[in-house]
Scaffold this motif. Sequence first.
Motif, short mmCIF file in Angstrom:
data_model
loop_
_atom_site.label_atom_id
_atom_site.label_comp_id
_atom_site.label_asym_id
_atom_site.label_seq_id
_atom_site.Cartn_x
_atom_site.Cartn_y
_atom_site.Cartn_z
N LEU A 8 68.46 -8.75 -22.59
CA LEU A 8 69.80 -8.99 -23.13
C LEU A 8 70.69 -7.78 -22.87
CD1 LEU A 8 68.99 -10.71 -26.54
CD2 LEU A 8 70.47 -11.67 -24.77
N GLU A 11 71.59 -7.31 -19.21
CA GLU A 11 72.53 -8.34 -18.76
C GLU A 11 73.86 -8.24 -19.52
OE1 GLU A 11 72.07 -10.50 -16.13
OE2 GLU A 11 70.22 -9.39 -15.79
N LEU A 13 74.42 -8.70 -22.72
CA LEU A 13 74.56 -9.84 -23.62
C LEU A 13 73.98 -9.51 -24.99
CD1 LEU A 13 73.32 -12.65 -21.18
CD2 LEU A 13 75.70 -12.09 -21.76
N ILE A 20 74.86 -16.89 -27.75
CA ILE A 20 74.77 -15.82 -26.76
C ILE A 20 76.18 -15.50 -26.28
CG2 ILE A 20 73.92 -15.19 -24.46
CD1 ILE A 20 71.47 -16.87 -25.02
N GLU A 22 78.76 -11.99 -24.50
CA GLU A 22 78.77 -10.67 -23.87
C GLU A 22 78.87 -9.60 -24.95
OE1 GLU A 22 81.40 -10.17 -20.52
OE2 GLU A 22 81.20 -12.30 -20.05
N VAL A 65 65.11 -17.31 -25.81
CA VAL A 65 66.14 -16.33 -25.45
C VAL A 65 66.26 -16.22 -23.93
CG1 VAL A 65 66.82 -13.89 -25.56
CG2 VAL A 65 65.99 -15.06 -27.62
N ILE A 69 69.58 -16.99 -21.86
CA ILE A 69 70.23 -16.06 -20.92
C ILE A 69 70.50 -16.75 -19.59
CG2 ILE A 69 69.89 -13.95 -19.56
CD1 ILE A 69 68.25 -12.86 -22.00
N TYR A 72 73.29 -19.14 -19.98
CA TYR A 72 74.54 -18.40 -20.09
C TYR A 72 75.02 -17.95 -18.71
CZ TYR A 72 78.05 -15.04 -21.55
OH TYR A 72 79.24 -14.37 -21.70
N LYS A 73 74.08 -17.45 -17.92
CA LYS A 73 74.44 -17.01 -16.57
C LYS A 73 75.00 -18.17 -15.76
CE LYS A 73 71.86 -14.10 -14.26
NZ LYS A 73 73.02 -13.28 -13.97
#
Length: 189
Positions: A8, A11, A13, A20, A22, A65, A69, A72-73
């Motif tokens: 996290l 990245e 995040l 999630i 930034e 998680v 991630i 989210y990406k």
Amino acid sequence: MSNVQHILSKENLKIENKIITEMKGEVDLENYISIVNENDVYVVNENHRGSRKVKYTTNNYEKAVIFGIVSYKKLNDKIIDREKARGLRKAVNENDIKFVNQCFDEFTNIFNEGSFQINKICMIKEDEKANVIFNDKKIVENASLSRAVVVAFNYCKNYQQIIEFCNKYKEVLKRLSIDENDIVNTYMF
């Protein structure tokens, strides 16, 4: 710091109120990824304007998680090169095979034209149309050649991006028994 917390952080995040986001960003309440515990099962959701799509479920929070991630990406990575897409469309329409081939040169290990191969973006032409396939999923079917070429190029960029992520965190994925193909499918579809 746990391996997942480390990822996290790397990245840029964080997870705040099950969402999630930034590190220094605000939550986009129209498009976001959430991780919710429902009866001891963690559900990774992709939320768009009030609708929710389940991306992954597991009883392991760390796995949730990781898939959060990845989701989210996918939601936020800006990979598509519109200028290159216009150039590819034009090149196909003008039969500039050299330019098209140059654009795909960096994808020789993940792209195949003419036949199906597992774990490659495959473009198979049929007369003046083409199909783009990845493993068992048809990305586009019976599309114009110019559309198929652009779609194949963009999916190659996506595939390349997520493979880099998997390579970067290979040890953590291995420790959590996460199959790279599951990560790829979550990101690409």
